[in-house]
Write an enzyme that holds these catalytic residues in place. Structure first.
Site: not given
Lengths: 286, 347
Positions: B179, B247, B283
């Site tokens: 991430d 995300k 996400k």
């Protein structure tokens, strides 16, 4: 020309706010002669769920306050009740059909009981706690502590005294309560909520539901996040099965009481909602 | 921007839909990839109708999901969770208990599905991998992934060399997913090429020794992008640069994930799928704490990108406290009475 009356809609009291029922339902409150008096919210199981969440969130703040502080806060409520005496008398006269003097003595009795319990807040630990006898150079001390969230079915045939007698003792030790008010006589309970909302009681410490106890009580009795169940006003319900449901999660349960002596002030009502913690400590470094 | 890096051909691709990092941009933008062409492309993306977006999100949030649908949704939510601990106070012990919870969310009900991944800081990856043991990795029956935040998470304020080392370190330690955070400062000052290059470079750093790639999730930190137009542009930018997932947030900035922002990103993903046939994941992370909220997200995914997005490869929740609330709801559905915090583990 006569003025049009403005009837009040009595709402629930959850988490320090006055929401309508999640279900949108209301029911009519009738006066003693069967005439329309007011609308009250008819709470659903989801209102009970929300009330338990609010009560749970308030436990740490209320139970960690000192007993002295809780006593002061509770005493303050009695002061406010005294100031609203006339309103309570009017509501009791309207809904029970009694004379103003009878209603007045009921309100006085309720306020006196509230003060009696407020006084216990910083004293009950001395009476119910103990320094245990041990054969060693250390102290062994037992102290009562609040059990957590207490669900209460308030006495159904009393406006104010029954409600106060059921709620006040649970608050003394630092519990938070979810209380189902009298279905037929809920006005005093909601007016008391208005007192609580303008006093120093943190939101969520007292949560008041109006509506059908038969509908709401089973959800509170089986709720795993409720620590104790006071069935004082549940004599008309199937309270045996409520006790059985409560046993699933090891709740403390008080049985129904009825008649004029129901829920008389007693230390036992305070200690019923406490758990005893026993600790030891060395006597000295010698 | 350095075009030789951006257009580097890449044949050794094994995982999923991964293509060589910047080939997407080359295909979509056409011609030579320059800072200018990128800027022109992103500026040409139409603006967002914020009122319409809010109305649509509110509408999607009003669906009633009950009984069997709710039971399905709760199980699906658990299997889409990246169970996260991103605190300065994290310890290997904390990560071990997180992994234990991810593997057995509800010890009282072993039919409860496992989470998709555990998400930790890069230095905790070895602890997570060790704790997972044979259950490490999505290719194992009942296995779960290890996701690591990298690139100087959460601020992203470090030199590129540090960011790449951070990423490569986590991948070498066994992270299956990375991430990364974009450089919001560069993005907001219009240096899109720099942001693009960083994502491409981090994607390269996600390459394992066997030539496969760790999944790259690109954190836009929508709470710092200020406008929906920026969120849409950053989403396109992240996808063009080679992100496998976009995300919303780090969880360290408020507001974190909101339904409108997630809807907007899902729309970009849907449009990208229509344009290229390629599926990108989304996400939302941070601020999703209740089952009720999470179900709204499921509805939004199903009605925007499509139901096929409701699988761990294409949709994740970045959450920590959400799992306990879902477990309480699951227990309520199973037992018929309300459950309490005493019946789930404390994180």
């Amino acid at each position: 020309m006569s003025r049009l009356a403005v009837p009040k809609t009595y709402k629930l009291y959850i988490g320090g706010k006055f929401p309508r029922s999640e279900s949108g339902r209301v029911y009519e409150i009738l006066d003693a002669s069967g005439g329309f008096l007011a609308n009250a919210a008819q709470a659903s199981r989801k209102d009970a769920r929300d009330a338990v969440v609010a009560a749970r969130n308030a436990v740490s703040g209320w139970s960690n306050a000192t007993g002295y502080n809780r006593g002061q806060v509770l005493y303050r409520i009695a002061e406010l009740l005294e100031g609203r005496r006339a309103q309570f008398i009017d509501e009791i006269v309207a809904s029970e059909g009694v004379s103003p003097s009878v209603a007045g003595s009921q309100v006085d009795e309720a306020i006196d009981r509230w003060i009696w319990y407020a006084g216990w807040a910083d004293k009950y630990t001395q009476v119910a706690g103990n320094a245990n006898a041990v054969s060693g150079p250390y102290f062994n001390i037992s102290v009562p502590e609040a059990t957590g969230v207490v669900a209460i079915i308030a006495p159904q045939d009393s406006s104010l005294i029954g409600f106060v007698s059921a709620v006040a003792p649970a608050l003394v030790a630092g519990n938070t309560v979810v209380v189902v008010a009298s279905q037929r006589l809920p006005l005093s309970a909601i007016s008391l909520a208005e007192v609580l909302a303008t006093s120093d009681v943190p939101g969520g410490v007292v949560n008041i539901l109006t509506g059908s106890p038969a509908e709401i009580a089973p959800w509170l009795a089986s709720h795993a996040d409720v620590n104790a169940l006071d069935l004082v006003g549940a004599s008309d319900l199937d309270w045996i099965s409520l006790q059985i449901a409560a046993a699933e999660t090891l709740m403390r349960v008080l049985p129904p009481e009825s008649g004029p002596d129901a829920a008389l002030p007693s230390l036992a009502r305070i200690t019923a909602f406490t758990e005893t913690k026993t600790v030891w400590h060395t006597k000295s470094l010698i | 921007m350095t075009t030789e890096q951006a257009v580097r051909p890449d044949s050794a691709v094994t995982k999923d839909h991964a293509v060589s990092p910047a080939s997407r941009a080359v295909e979509v933008l056409g011609g030579e990839l320059t800072e200018q062409s990128l800027k022109r492309y992103l500026a040409g993306i139409p603006g967002v109708d914020a009122v319409g977006l809010h109305a649509r999100a509110a509408d999607l949030g009003s669906r009633s999901i009950k009984t069997t649908s709710k039971a399905w949704a709760l199980d699906r939510i658990i299997s889409l969770i990246d169970l996260t601990t991103l605190e300065g106070a994290d310890t290997p012990g904390k990560v071990r208990s997180l992994v234990a919870k991810g593997l057995t969310p509800d010890a009282g009900d072993l039919s409860c599905p496992r989470v998709a991944a555990v998400c930790v800081y890069g230095d905790m990856v070895p602890a997570a991998v060790e704790a997972l043991g044979v259950f490490h990795g999505e290719n194992v029956e009942g296995g779960i992934n290890v996701a690591a935040v990298a690139t100087a998470f959460p601020s992203g304020r470090a030199s590129l060399a540090v960011k790449l080392a951070d990423t490569a370190d986590a991948v070498a330690a066994g992270a299956d997913e990375i991430d990364m955070v974009i450089d919001r400062g560069a993005f907001l000052s219009g240096r899109y090429g720099q942001v693009f290059d960083e994502i491409v470079a981090v994607k390269e750093a996600c390459r394992r020794v066997d030539g496969s790639y760790a999944h790259l999730k690109v954190i836009l930190e929508t709470g710092e992008l200020n406008t929906y137009d920026n969120v849409r542009r950053a989403s396109w930018l992240a996808i063009l640069a080679g992100g496998d997932f976009i995300k919303t947030s780090t969880g360290k900035v408020a507001p974190a994930a909101t339904l409108p922002v997630t809807l907007l990103m899902l729309e970009v993903v849907r449009d990208w799928h229509r344009l290229t046939g390629e599926k990108i994941g989304v996400k939302p992370a941070g601020g999703i704490r209740t089952s009720k909220d999470a179900i709204k997200y499921l509805v939004t995914v199903a009605e925007t990108a499509g139901e096929e997005w409701l699988q761990p490869h294409l949709f994740r929740f970045g959450a920590s406290s959400l799992l306990n609330d879902v477990l309480l709801q699951r227990q309520k559905l199973a037992s018929g009475h309300y459950s309490g915090a005493d019946y789930v583990t404390i994180d």
